[in-house]
Motif scaffolding. Sequence first.
Motif, PDB file in Angstrom:
ATOM      1  N   ALA A 148       8.492  -0.169 -10.705  1.00 53.21           N
ATOM      2  CA  ALA A 148       7.487   0.760 -10.199  1.00 53.21           C
ATOM      3  C   ALA A 148       6.697   0.141  -9.063  1.00 53.21           C
ATOM      4  O   ALA A 148       6.539  -1.069  -8.972  1.00 53.21           O
ATOM      5  CB  ALA A 148       6.537   1.135 -11.316  1.00 53.21           C
ATOM      6  N   THR A 149       6.206   0.981  -8.201  1.00 50.51           N
ATOM      7  CA  THR A 149       5.308   0.514  -7.143  1.00 50.51           C
ATOM      8  C   THR A 149       3.976   1.236  -7.207  1.00 50.51           C
ATOM      9  O   THR A 149       2.990   0.712  -6.711  1.00 50.51           O
ATOM     10  CB  THR A 149       5.929   0.747  -5.760  1.00 50.51           C
ATOM     11  OG1 THR A 149       6.420   2.081  -5.727  1.00 50.51           O
ATOM     12  CG2 THR A 149       7.031  -0.230  -5.500  1.00 50.51           C
ATOM     13  N   GLY A 150       3.950   2.425  -7.801  1.00 56.40           N
ATOM     14  CA  GLY A 150       2.695   3.144  -7.941  1.00 56.40           C
ATOM     15  C   GLY A 150       2.071   3.486  -6.606  1.00 56.40           C
ATOM     16  O   GLY A 150       2.768   3.758  -5.635  1.00 56.40           O
ATOM     17  N   ILE A 151       0.754   3.450  -6.561  1.00 50.42           N
ATOM     18  CA  ILE A 151       0.089   3.856  -5.331  1.00 50.42           C
ATOM     19  C   ILE A 151      -0.010   2.709  -4.339  1.00 50.42           C
ATOM     20  O   ILE A 151      -0.471   2.885  -3.236  1.00 50.42           O
ATOM     21  CB  ILE A 151      -1.324   4.411  -5.613  1.00 50.42           C
ATOM     22  CG1 ILE A 151      -2.077   3.463  -6.520  1.00 50.42           C
ATOM     23  CG2 ILE A 151      -1.275   5.801  -6.148  1.00 50.42           C
ATOM     24  CD1 ILE A 151      -3.535   3.733  -6.552  1.00 50.42           C
ATOM     25  N   VAL A 152       0.401   1.498  -4.739  1.00 44.92           N
ATOM     26  CA  VAL A 152       0.309   0.393  -3.791  1.00 44.92           C
ATOM     27  C   VAL A 152       1.560   0.292  -2.928  1.00 44.92           C
ATOM     28  O   VAL A 152       1.689  -0.610  -2.126  1.00 44.92           O
ATOM     29  CB  VAL A 152       0.091  -0.951  -4.505  1.00 44.92           C
ATOM     30  CG1 VAL A 152      -1.357  -1.232  -4.642  1.00 44.92           C
ATOM     31  CG2 VAL A 152       0.797  -0.993  -5.806  1.00 44.92           C
ATOM     32  N   ARG A 154       2.614   1.802  -0.368  1.00 43.23           N
ATOM     33  CA  ARG A 154       2.464   1.858   1.088  1.00 43.23           C
ATOM     34  C   ARG A 154       1.913   0.552   1.648  1.00 43.23           C
ATOM     35  O   ARG A 154       2.085   0.247   2.803  1.00 43.23           O
ATOM     36  CB  ARG A 154       1.550   3.005   1.457  1.00 43.23           C
ATOM     37  CG  ARG A 154       2.329   4.308   1.583  1.00 43.23           C
ATOM     38  CD  ARG A 154       1.398   5.464   1.702  1.00 43.23           C
ATOM     39  NE  ARG A 154       1.817   6.509   0.776  1.00 43.23           N
ATOM     40  CZ  ARG A 154       0.977   7.353   0.202  1.00 43.23           C
ATOM     41  NH1 ARG A 154      -0.307   7.262   0.446  1.00 43.23           N
ATOM     42  NH2 ARG A 154       1.411   8.266  -0.597  1.00 43.23           N
TER      43      ARG A 154
ATOM     44  N   TRP B  52      -3.302  11.960  -6.150  1.00 42.56           N
ATOM     45  CA  TRP B  52      -3.542  10.624  -5.613  1.00 42.56           C
ATOM     46  C   TRP B  52      -4.867  10.083  -6.168  1.00 42.56           C
ATOM     47  O   TRP B  52      -4.950   8.936  -6.587  1.00 42.56           O
ATOM     48  CB  TRP B  52      -3.582  10.689  -4.087  1.00 42.56           C
ATOM     49  CG  TRP B  52      -3.958   9.385  -3.473  1.00 42.56           C
ATOM     50  CD1 TRP B  52      -3.145   8.334  -3.263  1.00 42.56           C
ATOM     51  CD2 TRP B  52      -5.259   9.027  -2.995  1.00 42.56           C
ATOM     52  NE1 TRP B  52      -3.857   7.313  -2.704  1.00 42.56           N
ATOM     53  CE2 TRP B  52      -5.147   7.713  -2.523  1.00 42.56           C
ATOM     54  CE3 TRP B  52      -6.488   9.678  -2.913  1.00 42.56           C
ATOM     55  CZ2 TRP B  52      -6.237   7.038  -1.986  1.00 42.56           C
ATOM     56  CZ3 TRP B  52      -7.566   9.008  -2.390  1.00 42.56           C
ATOM     57  CH2 TRP B  52      -7.437   7.709  -1.912  1.00 42.56           C
ATOM     58  N   GLU B 172       2.796  -3.344 -14.215  1.00 41.34           N
ATOM     59  CA  GLU B 172       3.968  -2.572 -13.803  1.00 41.34           C
ATOM     60  C   GLU B 172       4.045  -1.261 -14.576  1.00 41.34           C
ATOM     61  O   GLU B 172       4.368  -0.220 -14.011  1.00 41.34           O
ATOM     62  CB  GLU B 172       5.223  -3.412 -14.037  1.00 41.34           C
ATOM     63  CG  GLU B 172       6.404  -3.014 -13.189  1.00 41.34           C
ATOM     64  CD  GLU B 172       7.485  -2.352 -13.986  1.00 41.34           C
ATOM     65  OE1 GLU B 172       7.416  -2.443 -15.221  1.00 41.34           O
ATOM     66  OE2 GLU B 172       8.367  -1.727 -13.376  1.00 41.34           O
ATOM     67  N   ILE B 174       1.503   0.380 -15.725  1.00 45.85           N
ATOM     68  CA  ILE B 174       0.465   1.273 -15.198  1.00 45.85           C
ATOM     69  C   ILE B 174       0.923   1.874 -13.870  1.00 45.85           C
ATOM     70  O   ILE B 174       0.705   3.058 -13.597  1.00 45.85           O
ATOM     71  CB  ILE B 174      -0.859   0.499 -15.053  1.00 45.85           C
ATOM     72  CG1 ILE B 174      -1.404   0.170 -16.446  1.00 45.85           C
ATOM     73  CG2 ILE B 174      -1.887   1.308 -14.278  1.00 45.85           C
ATOM     74  CD1 ILE B 174      -2.589  -0.737 -16.438  1.00 45.85           C
ATOM     75  N   LEU B 175       1.609   1.069 -13.056  1.00 46.42           N
ATOM     76  CA  LEU B 175       2.113   1.598 -11.787  1.00 46.42           C
ATOM     77  C   LEU B 175       3.148   2.687 -12.038  1.00 46.42           C
ATOM     78  O   LEU B 175       3.208   3.681 -11.317  1.00 46.42           O
ATOM     79  CB  LEU B 175       2.735   0.471 -10.959  1.00 46.42           C
ATOM     80  CG  LEU B 175       1.787  -0.618 -10.465  1.00 46.42           C
ATOM     81  CD1 LEU B 175       2.543  -1.663  -9.700  1.00 46.42           C
ATOM     82  CD2 LEU B 175       0.686  -0.050  -9.606  1.00 46.42           C
ATOM     83  N   LYS B 176       3.951   2.475 -13.082  1.00 46.37           N
ATOM     84  CA  LYS B 176       4.949   3.488 -13.416  1.00 46.37           C
ATOM     85  C   LYS B 176       4.272   4.783 -13.844  1.00 46.37           C
ATOM     86  O   LYS B 176       4.724   5.877 -13.502  1.00 46.37           O
ATOM     87  CB  LYS B 176       5.841   2.970 -14.530  1.00 46.37           C
ATOM     88  CG  LYS B 176       7.284   3.045 -14.140  1.00 46.37           C
ATOM     89  CD  LYS B 176       8.189   2.377 -15.085  1.00 46.37           C
ATOM     90  CE  LYS B 176       9.457   2.096 -14.325  1.00 46.37           C
ATOM     91  NZ  LYS B 176      10.220   1.022 -14.838  1.00 46.37           N
ATOM     92  N   GLN B 178       1.371   5.725 -12.795  1.00 47.05           N
ATOM     93  CA  GLN B 178       0.833   6.308 -11.557  1.00 47.05           C
ATOM     94  C   GLN B 178       1.893   7.127 -10.843  1.00 47.05           C
ATOM     95  O   GLN B 178       1.626   8.225 -10.343  1.00 47.05           O
ATOM     96  CB  GLN B 178       0.336   5.202 -10.633  1.00 47.05           C
ATOM     97  CG  GLN B 178      -0.965   4.594 -11.072  1.00 47.05           C
ATOM     98  CD  GLN B 178      -1.456   3.556 -10.104  1.00 47.05           C
ATOM     99  OE1 GLN B 178      -0.697   3.082  -9.269  1.00 47.05           O
ATOM    100  NE2 GLN B 178      -2.708   3.187 -10.223  1.00 47.05           N
ATOM    101  N   GLU B 179       3.122   6.592 -10.818  1.00 51.46           N
ATOM    102  CA  GLU B 179       4.214   7.343 -10.178  1.00 51.46           C
ATOM    103  C   GLU B 179       4.417   8.691 -10.865  1.00 51.46           C
ATOM    104  O   GLU B 179       4.625   9.707 -10.217  1.00 51.46           O
ATOM    105  CB  GLU B 179       5.502   6.533 -10.259  1.00 51.46           C
ATOM    106  CG  GLU B 179       5.641   5.527  -9.157  1.00 51.46           C
ATOM    107  CD  GLU B 179       6.922   4.753  -9.267  1.00 51.46           C
ATOM    108  OE1 GLU B 179       7.711   5.023 -10.187  1.00 51.46           O
ATOM    109  OE2 GLU B 179       7.121   3.863  -8.435  1.00 51.46           O
ATOM    110  N   LYS B 182       1.611  11.111 -10.047  1.00 52.21           N
ATOM    111  CA  LYS B 182       1.687  11.658  -8.689  1.00 52.21           C
ATOM    112  C   LYS B 182       2.649  12.826  -8.590  1.00 52.21           C
ATOM    113  O   LYS B 182       2.540  13.657  -7.709  1.00 52.21           O
ATOM    114  CB  LYS B 182       2.119  10.540  -7.722  1.00 52.21           C
ATOM    115  CG  LYS B 182       0.949   9.653  -7.328  1.00 52.21           C
ATOM    116  CD  LYS B 182       1.260   8.869  -6.086  1.00 52.21           C
ATOM    117  CE  LYS B 182       2.400   7.931  -6.337  1.00 52.21           C
ATOM    118  NZ  LYS B 182       2.722   7.129  -5.148  1.00 52.21           N
TER     119      LYS B 182
END
Lengths: 157, 202, 367
Positions: A148-152, A154, B52, B172, B174-176, B178-179, B182
């Motif tokens: 995952a990259t999430g909102i970072v 960019r 976002w 990671e 948490i980023l997932k 977030q994806e 979105k």
Amino acid sequence: MSAAERVIRGAAALGTGLGLTFRTMLRRKVTVRYPVEKLPTSHRFHGLLSLPIDPETGKDRCIICFQCERICPDRCIHIEAEGKGKERQLSRFDIEMDKCCYCGLCVEVCPTEAIVFVPHYETSTYNRARLLYSHDDLNRAAPKEPIATGIVARRRP
Amino acid sequence: MSTGMPPAGTGVPAEPQPRRTQLGPLAQVVEVLDSLPGGGLILTTVESALNWGRASSLWPLTFGLACCAIEMMAAFASRFDLDRIGVIPRATPRQADLMIVAGRCSIKMAPIVRRLWEQMPEPRYVISMGSCATCGGPFFYDNYSILKGVDQVVPVDVYVPGCPPRPEALIEGILKLQERIKKEPFLRRQALAALDGRAGAR
Amino acid sequence: MPLRTEELLLNMGPQHPSTHGVLRLVVTLDGENITDVRPDIGYLHSSVEKMMEHRTYVQNVALTDRGMDYLIALNNEAAYCLAVEALAGVEVPERGRYLRVIFQELNRIASHLVWLGTWGIDLGATTLFLWCFRERERELDLFEQVTGGRLHHVYFRIGGVYADVPDGWAGACRDFLEYFLPHIDEYHQLLTQNPIFEARTRGVGVIGRREAVAMGASGPVARASGIAYDVRKAVPYEVYDRLGFDVPVQASGDCFARYLVRLEEMRQSVRIIRQALKDLPAGEFRARVPVAMKPPRGEVYVRTESPRGTLGMYVVSDGGESPYRVKIRAPSFSNLYALTEIMRGWKIADIIAILGSIDIVLSDVDR
């Protein structure tokens, strides 16, 4: 202790603490901006289990001795084999990565170093069923879902 | 608005109709906008902006159960510093929109986990951190007291395996999440749920 | 007309940011004064003692990390391994013993750092939390280079340790100690003189010497009440009898004394690690022990000094592959019992300070 004395003592202690905090502010930062920059893991790190392919034979080094299955305290390794003698080959080598406690006992008992830890920890998933790693997944030693990259995303250089 | 119940006194059960919940004013605007030509474009733009914002300010409930809570604390501390991606720990479920179930959950604790989840305002998300929360992990066999996976009491969005996972692994996860946030049809959520006949979206 | 007052029953926990886990305190309040505290434990009961009866001796090392006190995984492993070694008559090589001591003391520092950081947050000193975890991360890097784990290691084995330390690790460890020692002084500068911190801890939650003995308190809690008892000195195990260290003792028995004792313990741990690194002998680090080991019929009780107190391990063998019974004497459990007595009469805000100063880990209480 008089009131004035207490005030002076308190102010002095406050000054010491705040001075220390400000000095720390000027020191080198310790924060790692994780998805953009990553810390190297040590080569002994207990990450994901895998059965790496031996480049000489094109197969993994498992000799189907069932030792890892027997020692696993969580009973999360499942091995099945078919055939007899030299024909014997793996028909199933599954590891339930959600049950695994990453203790490393299986790595320790393996006589041929077939099962090893790879320093890969980004394995989170939306679906628990994807944490059942089959023989192919273990050979590939790759995550089942993209990292995952999430909102970072960019901000990535 | 139809209630889905047969009219009183007829004795003949009416044709079962999909239950339509009352749309809120916002959802009504969304529905109207969605039907207009070009409205979908506006809606999607607004939606992505909202998403976002939601993804960038996930406030988790500090809810440490066992070992993984220490690694969760490490993720909040100086080296990994989750604050920089907008994850600020809250001590009460009323202000939280993410629950990180860190560690094994015993059967005695399970109703409390459920109640805390119910106290969180919607939309809410759950991250199951560690082997024990995911399926019982080392405590799966020969054990009478540990819940075999926290997804038996709360719906889990992201599973982070590890025993315990590194703080990076939690980030990671948490980023997932977030994806996933979105991509959510956040504005249309209520309308979609009403059309599905399900009250309350999830 | 007199004002009608009622006692208030307040539930603290199991989800509370300051209960250090899933402890539930049923507090009876008269206004703001505590008249009674009843802890409700068992929210993290993981039946680890029962599980150990179903796993072999070697597999159980992995369970001691998780099922018991998770902050001191290596100390738990040491207690278990010592018990089984005593049962089976296994002799640990010198190097293995020294490595065990080094890692137990490193884990003691890590555990006390977590305690200091979380207690700091409870008392409103957020900076301390960030600083303690900064040092702890560096220490966990040292762990990771050797054991492969950050929190759960499974590094000790029956008969020694799993692997030798890599080249250059001893130097890295010395560097860490060099780096860490001045930071203890920084904590002192931040807290010890601070008037707010003093007001919240000095004279609060006093456990008398007699009370501490009567309620079975051990470890830093007992030592802060004037009892100079340390299992490492009283019944030396591993190689503690060859290493010089002091047992910090404070007489006042309040939260502030417990804080001072723990800070001094970190300093002593650094001293022990330095000596052990200097004396670290070469050679074997692990005795040959079969994977399917079967200790002879018998029973053994082993005491060790964990960061929270006396950690006892009672193992009974019936000659089979797995233990017949394992009983863990958890230090947090006894210390929690002491807590209920001392809280009476204090204000509700002091609960947090007292509870934090006892340093309980619920995984250790419930097991």
